[in-house]
Design a protein around this motif. Structure first.
Motif, PDB file in Angstrom:
ATOM      1  N   PHE A   1       0.843  -1.187   0.000  1.00 47.08           N
ATOM      2  CA  PHE A   1       0.000   0.000   0.000  1.00 47.08           C
ATOM      3  C   PHE A   1       0.883   1.244   0.000  1.00 47.08           C
ATOM      4  O   PHE A   1       1.692   1.455   0.887  1.00 47.08           O
ATOM      5  CB  PHE A   1      -0.910  -0.011   1.229  1.00 47.08           C
ATOM      6  CG  PHE A   1      -1.777   1.192   1.301  1.00 47.08           C
ATOM      7  CD1 PHE A   1      -2.735   1.423   0.307  1.00 47.08           C
ATOM      8  CD2 PHE A   1      -1.648   2.112   2.320  1.00 47.08           C
ATOM      9  CE1 PHE A   1      -3.530   2.547   0.344  1.00 47.08           C
ATOM     10  CE2 PHE A   1      -2.443   3.239   2.355  1.00 47.08           C
ATOM     11  CZ  PHE A   1      -3.393   3.457   1.371  1.00 47.08           C
TER      12      PHE A   1
ATOM     13  N   LYS B   1       0.788   5.090   0.165  1.00 47.19           N
ATOM     14  CA  LYS B   1      -0.172   6.136   0.491  1.00 47.19           C
ATOM     15  C   LYS B   1       0.243   7.461  -0.130  1.00 47.19           C
ATOM     16  O   LYS B   1       1.394   7.849  -0.039  1.00 47.19           O
ATOM     17  CB  LYS B   1      -0.273   6.273   2.008  1.00 47.19           C
ATOM     18  CG  LYS B   1      -1.343   7.232   2.453  1.00 47.19           C
ATOM     19  CD  LYS B   1      -1.235   7.507   3.945  1.00 47.19           C
ATOM     20  CE  LYS B   1      -0.128   8.511   4.229  1.00 47.19           C
ATOM     21  NZ  LYS B   1      -0.057   8.908   5.642  1.00 47.19           N
ATOM     22  N   ALA B   2      -0.687   8.103  -0.755  1.00 42.18           N
ATOM     23  CA  ALA B   2      -0.503   9.472  -1.251  1.00 42.18           C
ATOM     24  C   ALA B   2       0.840   9.638  -1.945  1.00 42.18           C
ATOM     25  O   ALA B   2       1.650  10.468  -1.582  1.00 42.18           O
ATOM     26  CB  ALA B   2      -0.645  10.480  -0.114  1.00 42.18           C
ATOM     27  N   ILE B   3       1.074   8.870  -2.927  1.00 40.17           N
ATOM     28  CA  ILE B   3       2.366   8.941  -3.590  1.00 40.17           C
ATOM     29  C   ILE B   3       2.435  10.107  -4.566  1.00 40.17           C
ATOM     30  O   ILE B   3       3.508  10.502  -4.983  1.00 40.17           O
ATOM     31  CB  ILE B   3       2.653   7.638  -4.358  1.00 40.17           C
ATOM     32  CG1 ILE B   3       1.468   7.285  -5.252  1.00 40.17           C
ATOM     33  CG2 ILE B   3       3.011   6.507  -3.439  1.00 40.17           C
ATOM     34  CD1 ILE B   3       1.869   7.045  -6.632  1.00 40.17           C
TER      35      ILE B   3
ATOM     36  N   ARG C   1       0.228  13.763  -6.154  1.00 38.52           N
ATOM     37  CA  ARG C   1      -0.978  14.601  -6.045  1.00 38.52           C
ATOM     38  C   ARG C   1      -0.943  15.631  -7.149  1.00 38.52           C
ATOM     39  O   ARG C   1       0.096  15.973  -7.710  1.00 38.52           O
ATOM     40  CB  ARG C   1      -1.051  15.247  -4.678  1.00 38.52           C
ATOM     41  CG  ARG C   1       0.047  16.231  -4.392  1.00 38.52           C
ATOM     42  CD  ARG C   1      -0.122  16.812  -3.012  1.00 38.52           C
ATOM     43  NE  ARG C   1       0.733  17.989  -2.850  1.00 38.52           N
ATOM     44  CZ  ARG C   1       2.025  17.930  -2.525  1.00 38.52           C
ATOM     45  NH1 ARG C   1       2.624  16.759  -2.349  1.00 38.52           N
ATOM     46  NH2 ARG C   1       2.723  19.046  -2.395  1.00 38.52           N
TER      47      ARG C   1
ATOM     48  N   SER D   1      -3.402   7.344  -4.200  1.00 41.23           N
ATOM     49  CA  SER D   1      -2.906   6.252  -3.377  1.00 41.23           C
ATOM     50  C   SER D   1      -3.020   4.975  -4.203  1.00 41.23           C
ATOM     51  O   SER D   1      -3.923   4.837  -5.013  1.00 41.23           O
ATOM     52  CB  SER D   1      -3.740   6.110  -2.107  1.00 41.23           C
ATOM     53  OG  SER D   1      -3.606   7.289  -1.343  1.00 41.23           O
TER      54      SER D   1
ATOM     55  N   TYR E   1      -2.422   0.639  -4.426  1.00 42.03           N
ATOM     56  CA  TYR E   1      -2.173  -0.669  -3.859  1.00 42.03           C
ATOM     57  C   TYR E   1      -1.576  -1.525  -4.968  1.00 42.03           C
ATOM     58  O   TYR E   1      -2.223  -1.766  -5.998  1.00 42.03           O
ATOM     59  CB  TYR E   1      -3.474  -1.286  -3.349  1.00 42.03           C
ATOM     60  CG  TYR E   1      -3.247  -2.475  -2.478  1.00 42.03           C
ATOM     61  CD1 TYR E   1      -3.206  -2.343  -1.089  1.00 42.03           C
ATOM     62  CD2 TYR E   1      -3.032  -3.719  -3.033  1.00 42.03           C
ATOM     63  CE1 TYR E   1      -2.968  -3.430  -0.302  1.00 42.03           C
ATOM     64  CE2 TYR E   1      -2.781  -4.809  -2.244  1.00 42.03           C
ATOM     65  CZ  TYR E   1      -2.753  -4.668  -0.872  1.00 42.03           C
ATOM     66  OH  TYR E   1      -2.505  -5.742  -0.077  1.00 42.03           O
TER      67      TYR E   1
ATOM     68  N   SER F   1      -8.128  15.521  -0.823  1.00 39.72           N
ATOM     69  CA  SER F   1      -7.640  15.534   0.538  1.00 39.72           C
ATOM     70  C   SER F   1      -8.344  16.615   1.351  1.00 39.72           C
ATOM     71  O   SER F   1      -8.091  16.780   2.528  1.00 39.72           O
ATOM     72  CB  SER F   1      -6.141  15.765   0.539  1.00 39.72           C
ATOM     73  OG  SER F   1      -5.873  16.927  -0.215  1.00 39.72           O
TER      74      SER F   1
ATOM     75  N   PHE G   1      -7.019  11.333   6.709  1.00 42.56           N
ATOM     76  CA  PHE G   1      -6.131  10.357   6.083  1.00 42.56           C
ATOM     77  C   PHE G   1      -6.038   9.079   6.865  1.00 42.56           C
ATOM     78  O   PHE G   1      -6.058   7.984   6.296  1.00 42.56           O
ATOM     79  CB  PHE G   1      -4.732  10.944   5.914  1.00 42.56           C
ATOM     80  CG  PHE G   1      -4.442  11.234   4.478  1.00 42.56           C
ATOM     81  CD1 PHE G   1      -4.596  10.245   3.509  1.00 42.56           C
ATOM     82  CD2 PHE G   1      -4.017  12.487   4.085  1.00 42.56           C
ATOM     83  CE1 PHE G   1      -4.338  10.508   2.193  1.00 42.56           C
ATOM     84  CE2 PHE G   1      -3.761  12.755   2.761  1.00 42.56           C
ATOM     85  CZ  PHE G   1      -3.924  11.775   1.817  1.00 42.56           C
TER      86      PHE G   1
ATOM     87  N   HIS H   1      -7.074   5.841   5.295  1.00 34.74           N
ATOM     88  CA  HIS H   1      -6.032   4.835   5.196  1.00 34.74           C
ATOM     89  C   HIS H   1      -6.544   3.492   5.684  1.00 34.74           C
ATOM     90  O   HIS H   1      -6.475   2.486   5.000  1.00 34.74           O
ATOM     91  CB  HIS H   1      -4.833   5.294   6.035  1.00 34.74           C
ATOM     92  CG  HIS H   1      -3.659   4.374   5.934  1.00 34.74           C
ATOM     93  ND1 HIS H   1      -2.545   4.535   6.679  1.00 34.74           N
ATOM     94  CD2 HIS H   1      -3.446   3.282   5.176  1.00 34.74           C
ATOM     95  CE1 HIS H   1      -1.682   3.583   6.395  1.00 34.74           C
ATOM     96  NE2 HIS H   1      -2.209   2.809   5.487  1.00 34.74           N
TER      97      HIS H   1
ATOM     98  N   TYR I   1      -9.212   2.283   3.634  1.00 38.07           N
ATOM     99  CA  TYR I   1      -8.740   1.945   2.299  1.00 38.07           C
ATOM    100  C   TYR I   1      -8.003   0.617   2.297  1.00 38.07           C
ATOM    101  O   TYR I   1      -8.157  -0.190   1.389  1.00 38.07           O
ATOM    102  CB  TYR I   1      -7.840   3.048   1.754  1.00 38.07           C
ATOM    103  CG  TYR I   1      -7.434   2.757   0.342  1.00 38.07           C
ATOM    104  CD1 TYR I   1      -8.386   2.797  -0.667  1.00 38.07           C
ATOM    105  CD2 TYR I   1      -6.138   2.393   0.029  1.00 38.07           C
ATOM    106  CE1 TYR I   1      -8.043   2.501  -1.959  1.00 38.07           C
ATOM    107  CE2 TYR I   1      -5.791   2.091  -1.256  1.00 38.07           C
ATOM    108  CZ  TYR I   1      -6.743   2.157  -2.253  1.00 38.07           C
ATOM    109  OH  TYR I   1      -6.416   1.857  -3.536  1.00 38.07           O
TER     110      TYR I   1
ATOM    111  N   SER J   1      -9.057  -2.222   0.322  1.00 37.96           N
ATOM    112  CA  SER J   1      -8.131  -2.772  -0.663  1.00 37.96           C
ATOM    113  C   SER J   1      -8.040  -4.271  -0.542  1.00 37.96           C
ATOM    114  O   SER J   1      -8.061  -4.979  -1.549  1.00 37.96           O
ATOM    115  CB  SER J   1      -6.740  -2.181  -0.490  1.00 37.96           C
ATOM    116  OG  SER J   1      -6.798  -0.821  -0.782  1.00 37.96           O
TER     117      SER J   1
END
Lengths: 1193, 147
Positions: free
Chosen positions: B57, B59-61, B63, B70, B72, B87, B97, B101, B104, B108
């Motif tokens: 996972f 997260k928020a890679i 924007r 995000s 998976y 966001s 988040f 998270h 998610y 996921s």
């Protein structure tokens, strides 16, 4: 914001380059490109132009290693309000470019230049470069003062040296000006302002603050000048001071500026950038720069001006500095942060620049999708501007994104890349591996692709670029038609047409639109034109070289050639060929293909264009033709299509890949399947070679090429006319047959063809062929039946069952004065296949065949001389002849007279007349027409008739053991041999039956010109199977009676030595038998075997009621001599005679019967008699003889 | 979930095999396109990041503007489940988040279960589009539950 900023930007001197006078754009570009070699002027090279007027403020200037950097701003630039803050933003020099021939008046040039220079207030060095001056201008120009520099016409090198000198001069002048400025600034009095400083009410507090700050700002600016002058050490010193002062005064903006300059100085000083320590330092300092720029943000003037752009520039500068694959994560973070700033930017063009820069940096980083994303953002900003120049920019920017979104125009893909794509598949023989196919469709993100293409289309239309618009619309329509509504498809079609209207006719576009074109097949040569490879040095050159049967694949030819992956195809110069392609229009509008023709890159082929209209959602197989013009290979990669007003090339390979992708579920839809066309196995483009002209035979059947309609068994002569339609004579020809029912061709006039060779072009020869219609099989009959019941006209199959006449022919072996290479290769031969189209109608049909046997009682009487000897009497009159054939001799009797009865029915519409003829075995050689014709039998339509075929003539004269001995001998042996011998026997039996049947011919005639022969083999064979022995083998003993008038002839009796005759020269009585009279008679017993037989003979006489007349109490017949139990030896193949006398008491009809019990019969006899046990007596019986006894008068 | 959200599954060939606008905000085509553009661009980041971490996972890679990506990354077939979400939240980004998270990840995993079921379907050709309506309803239900 400014484009293309980097940390080094602070150290470059901006020089505006502006055109002066009227100057052509390309000349202006040419001259400015000469400047581009002089971006960096080493300090060491300018010493000769440099004069130190005062003590230089740049005390640490590295004269030996340092340099001045120039940035040429072609076309000039407007003033920046931030010039005071960053001196590098100032335009320090102006260079005018003038082309003398087009601006003859140098005074005017100087004046114009002077005027333009006024726009650059910060410019301290101004030069006007005048190129290619004339002589008068040269003379004139020297008096124009220092600003005008004439570049006399000279060779390239001289001009370059001249230019270099001039640039060094400019560099030196700039350096001296910078010194002057710094000295002035150090002495104080310079007020430096930025738009950031609030200009409104200056409170007293702020005035004091500003004064304090002034010193720091001056130091920072001096530092900037030091950087421009190429002296980083000096710059650093000034920046340090400036940092101190700015920090004290809280002047964060200038603090950040000084910090930024410091980093530039650091990098200039330490030329090694990749040092990780320095990198860390730069990163650290720049983060601080960014923080301080952010700190300097004040709310009160946020609407008007913001330091944000400097923060973003700093971010971009750092990102550009770090921009390496290893640091991708950091850079991406920086760029993401920069992108976040975009929405806070006030100026739209700033946002544009920001996105451009982000896109560029992502591109450098290898993040093509990111780059494409920001490029598209740029394009959208351009498109918001609603003018054609912006639209052109948008279009160009979008074109850059097409690679990442996988919607490139084919024109943008370099040629070699395409050929690489096709490479592996060719090597694979067209079979692509799954992963290769997948890789072709990687990143097919249809939603994005469609959006991008739509935007390209929009921008191209707006920019007025019809070709780009056409190309985008074509790509959109071709690739995404399933996702576009019919109205959208129509819209794209009209976009294509609109774009085409603005294009000159005959415009080519690299991107194909519709229709989809795939290779359907290469029709093989029509069988009349087959080309056969000649194997040199062989008489039968056609053998083994090509599949001669109807099958393309033969297991034996498979192993021969090594390269079987590709089919070979041979075309002949000058002979039109066809290629079938399938077109598909999966869209919802009528597609008019103005012309489509084969695209041949090898240049030895004339393709004929055709025009096609495809209705919505339809596919069509069309035939594209052309004529090979030259010998050599032909390469057909696709088709050229003129559709929607533009010519495009449609490659078969593309569609093939598309279909493969569709099969893998990678592509949205298969255009052919959605048009209802079936799945087609991919056709490999064969290796096509063109060979020189060959002879060409054409054939037709004289009297029409329609099917010859024949009844079963009908015999007909055909004449096949063969003409050479080629331009080369036929020198060799050979006729053979193929296909089914080959045996129906009885004879071919091969000699007629042979004698006509060589057949010159245009010459013709007629070959006679005799056909005999074959018999319809059961299936055919069923077909006919079903067809007739369904009401259709009876159309017997002519398709597959007809035999084919094959003529292999070839031209001269060495083809006259051809190219030397083709001399070694024998020109191929050809094969002409003429189907002998025969429609066989059901003719007379068998109902049944059976063997009839009968015994006709004979009268006791004389024996005609020639009763048995057929060979002796061929000269007798025909009527008698016929009688004899029927073989009923009332005086002779008949032992086992047998007939083959054929029941024939006539289901046809015509009348048949059937005649039977029998070929006799014992006909002499010269007399081979020894056939006997029986009277004709007429069979009317829909009637049934019987034909009798006497089988008498087939009896063997001698009861030979050959059939039977094997059988009986084997009885004593083991079971295995029994089987074997039985098989043997059966085979022999069958052979003899066949032999028998082949002698019988049933001929028929119908109408005037139909005649034929019935196929009776199968029917008769079945009928004869059981009783063949009876037919073929004579009885072991034959009996006959005769009257003896007196005993005169007996002495003269002689035995025939030839063994065949029973004839004797005696004189039998001819008178009637009278009652009450002694009637001398004799019984003749003939031994038909090769062994002597001992028999016990007995004779009985019966009256009409069948009562035995010779025995019993009131017998009507008296007798003398022996009538029963006579033991006689009959020598082999001879006849014995036993005499007796009868005395009839009552007139009337009597029947005489002779019978014999064979004593000690041998195996042959037993086998013949079919006796089951060896003890059973073998009994032989003669036919009954009638005796008519007349009463005494 | 969030007011704007776009959920996509990207096959290992970078072909989208499933897409759903799962946000509560009224759907606009333009916006949906933009969402996909953002997710497409984020693949560059994912591609690099996936090799540097063992976490599945991410997260928020990435924007763009207010939209956060995000991801998976499934281990076996290198298929990426990508979620684009905004966001902006009244309760503050951080708490949001954490909640998202958690949800998610849960989502996921559940999604992954569904996904595996799809993969195990003998008729499903890996890398081709997911057209199962069952999957679609499940995704949307999960998205609603995590609102």
């Amino acid at each position: 914001m400014e484009p293309d900023v980097s940390i080094e930007t602070s150290s470059t001197i901006r020089i505006a380059v502006i055109p002066i006078g009227s100057i052509h754009l390309h000349l202006f570009r040419k001259y400015t490109s000469m400047l581009s070699n002089h971006h960096t002027i080493p300090l060491s090279s300018i010493t000769s132009f440099y004069t130190e007027h005062q003590k230089s403020p740049f005390s640490q200037q590295p004269w030996d290693s340092g340099s001045l950097r120039f940035k040429f701003i072609v076309g000039g630039s407007p003033l920046s309000p931030w010039e005071d803050f960053q001196s590098s933003r100032k335009v320090h020099a102006v260079i005018g470019i003038c082309h003398c021939p087009s601006s003859p008046d140098l005074d005017a040039v100087v004046e114009e230049f002077g005027g333009l220079c006024k726009g650059y207030s910060s410019a301290v060095v101004k030069r006007c470069f005048a190129f290619a001056p004339g002589d008068t201008q040269l003379a004139d120009g020297n008096s124009q003062g220092n600003n005008l520099v004439l570049f006399p016409p000279a060779d390239q090198r001289t001009q370059e040296i001249h230019m270099q000198t001039m640039m060094q001069d400019i560099a030196a002048s700039l350096l001296m000006e910078f010194e002057k400025w710094v000295l002035q600034a150090e002495s104080g009095g310079t007020i430096l302002k930025t738009p950031l400083d609030s200009q409104a009410s200056l409170s007293s507090e702020e005035v004091i603050k500003a004064k304090k700050r002034r010193l720091g700002r001056a130091q920072k600016t001096i530092g900037d000048y030091c950087l421009l002058a190429g002296s980083p050490v000096d710059a650093n010193a000034h920046y340090s001071t400036a940092l101190e002062l700015a920090r004290l005064t809280g002047d964060y903006f200038w603090y950040a500026g000084a910090l930024e300059g410091g980093v530039c100085a650091l990098l200039m000083d330490k030329a090694v950038q990749k040092d990780p320590v320095i990198e860390e330092e730069v990163k650290y300092r720049y983060n601080s720069v960014i923080v301080h720029y952010r700190k300097s943000f004040t709310q009160d003037n946020a609407q008007r001006v913001s330091p944000l752009s400097f923060e973003l520039e700093a971010t971009l500068k750092l990102a550009r500095f770090l921009c390496r694959r290893e640091l991708a994560k950091e850079v991406a973070e920086l760029l993401t942060a920069a992108a976040d700033g975009a929405k806070s930017l006030i100026d739209a063009s700033d946002r544009l620049i920001l996105y451009v820069e982000i896109a560029r940096l992502y591109g450098t980083l290898g993040y093509h999708r990111k780059a494409a994303f920001f490029s598209r953002q740029v394009a959208q900003l351009y498109l918001q501007q609603e003018n054609s120049l912006a639209a052109i920019s948008a279009m160009q920017v979008l074109a850059l994104t097409t690679k990442a979104y996988r919607v490139q125009s084919r024109a943008s893909i370099p040629k070699h890349a395409i050929s690489n794509d096709t490479g592996p598949s060719v090597a694979d023989g067209g079979k692509m591996h799954h992963h290769l196919v997948v890789s072709l469709f990687e990143s097919q993100w249809s939603t994005l692709q469609m959006v991008v293409l739509k935007e390209i289309l929009l921008s191209a239309v707006r920019a007025g670029d019809p070709l780009a618009a056409w190309s985008a619309a074509a790509r959109l329509l071709r690739s995404y038609y399933p996702l576009i509504t019919p109205s959208g498809q129509n819209g794209l079609a009209s976009a294509l047409n609109n774009a085409a209207e603005r294009l000159p006719s005959g415009t080519h576009c690299a991107d194909p639109a519709l229709p989809f074109v795939r290779l359907h097949s290469f029709p093989l040569h029509p069988s009349q034109m087959d080309i056969i490879k000649r194997s040199p040095g062989r008489e039968d050159w056609w053998a083994g070289s090509a599949p001669s049967g109807p099958f393309i694949y033969t297991p034996f030819s498979k192993g021969d050639s090594v390269d079987n992956s590709k089919q070979e195809l041979v075309w002949v110069v000058g002979e039109p060929v066809q290629v079938l392609v399938e077109l598909a229009n999966p869209c919802g509008f009528d597609l008019l293909v103005n012309s489509i023709y084969l695209s041949v890159h090898s240049g030895n082929f004339d393709a004929f264009p055709i025009s096609v209209t495809l209705p919505p959602n339809s596919s069509k197989v069309i035939s594209l033709s052309g004529i090979p013009t030259e010998v050599g290979p032909v390469n057909i990669p696709g088709c050229l299509v003129h559709c929607f007003g533009v010519i495009t090339e449609h490659l078969f390979k593309d569609v093939e890949n598309l279909l493969l992708g569709a099969a893998q579920g990678l592509v949205i839809s298969d255009p052919f399947r959605c048009c209802g066309s079936g799945k087609l196995k991919t056709t490999i483009v064969p290796n096509i070679t063109v060979v020189p002209s060959l002879p060409l035979l054409v054939s037709h059947i004289v009297g029409g090429d329609g099917a010859v309609i024949l009844y079963e068994g009908e015999i007909r002569d055909l004449w096949i006319s063969v003409a050479n339609a080629g331009t080369v004579p036929v020198e060799q020809a050979h006729i053979s047959l193929s296909g089914k029912n080959q045996d129906s061709v009885i004879s071919i006039g091969y000699e007629a063809l042979k004698s006509a060779l060589p057949l010159k072009p245009g010459a013709e020869v007629t070959i006679p062929v005799t056909l005999k219609a074959w018999q319809l099989g059961l299936m055919d009959l069923d077909n006919i039946a079903s067809k007739s019941t369904s009401g259709n006209a009876i159309r017997p199959m002519k398709d597959a069952s007809s035999p084919m006449l094959m003529i292999h022919y070839a031209g001269p072996a060495d083809n006259h004065e051809e190219l030397p290479e083709s001399v070694s290769v024998m020109p191929p031969g050809r094969r002409l296949v003429t189907p002998l189209n025969v429609c066989v109608f059901q003719g007379l049909s068998f109902v049944k065949a059976r063997l009839l046997s009968m015994e006709i009682p004979a009268h006791v009487g004389e024996i005609s001389d020639s009763a048995h000897n057929n060979s002796a009497d061929n000269t007798t009159d025909p009527s008698k002849h016929t009688d004899r054939l029927v073989k009923i001799d009332p005086y002779r009797g008949s032992w086992g007279l047998r007939f083959l009865e054929l029941e024939l029915s006539n289901p046809t519409d015509v009348v048949f007349e059937v005649g039977v003829s029998v070929q006799l075995e014992n006909g002499t050689i010269e007399d081979n027409t020894s056939e006997f014709d029986y009277p004709k039998t007429r069979i009317d339509r829909d009637y049934t008739a019987r034909v009798l075929i006497p089988l008498e003539h087939f009896k063997l004269p001698v009861l030979d053991g050959s059939f039977l001995v094997t059988n009986s001998q084997s009885n004593g042996n083991g079971g295995k041999t029994v089987n074997f011998s039985e098989k043997n026997k059966k085979a022999e039996l069958n052979a003899s039956i066949k032999n028998l049947i082949s002698k019988i011919k049933v001929r028929w005639v119908s109408g005037r010109n139909s005649s034929g022969e019935l196929h009776i083999k199968d029917a008769t064979q079945a009928a004869l199977q059981t009783s063949v022995m009876d037919v073929l083998l004579p009885d072991p003993l034959t009996f006959s009676f005769r009257l003896v008038k007196d005993q005169v002839g007996e002495v003269d009796k002689k035995h025939s030595s030839n063994g065949s005759g029973i004839e004797g020269n005696y004189f039998p009585s001819k008178g009637p038998v009278l009652a009450h009279d002694m009637t001398p008679m004799e019984v003749l017993v003939r031994n038909n075997t090769k062994d002597s037989i001992t028999i016990s003979l007995s004779i009985t006489c019966r009256d009409v009621a069948g009562e035995n007349c010779t025995e019993g109490s009131n017998s009507a017949v008296l007798w003398s001599g022996a009538l029963s139990g006579m033991k006689v030896d009959v020598p082999p193949l001879e006849e014995i005679k036993h005499s007796f006398c009868l005395y009839f008491l009552v007139p009337g009809e009597y029947t005489l019967l002779a019978a014999a019990v064979i004593d000690d019969p041998n195996e042959i006899l037993r086998a013949r008699a079919r006796s089951s046990s060896p003890d059973e007596p073998v009994f032989c019986r003669g036919p009954p003889y009638h005796v008519r006894v007349n009463g005494t008068l | 979930m969030a007011s704007t959200a776009c959920f996509m599954i990207i096959s290992k060939n970078d072909i989208p095999i499933y897409e759903a606008e799962v946000g509560t905000a009224p759907k606009k085509e333009e916006a949906a396109h933009q969402h996909q553009f953002i997710l497409h661009a984020a693949l560059d980041i994912v591609q690099d990041l996936a090799w540097t971490t063992s976490a599945m996972f991410l997260k928020a890679i990435d924007r763009f503007n207010d939209l956060v990506v995000s991801v998976y990354v499934t281990a076996a077939v290198h298929t990426r489940l990508m979620l684009l979400h905004d966001s902006r939240n009244d309760d503050g980004i951080k708490s949001f988040f954490q909640e998202v998270h958690e949800l998610y990840i849960k989502a996921s995993f559940t999604l992954l279960t569904v996904f595996v079921i799809i993969l195990l379907n003998p008729l499903y050709l890996p890398g081709s589009r997911v057209t199962s309506s069952h999957f679609d309803t499940k995704v949307r239900a999960l998205a609603r539950r995590s609102e």
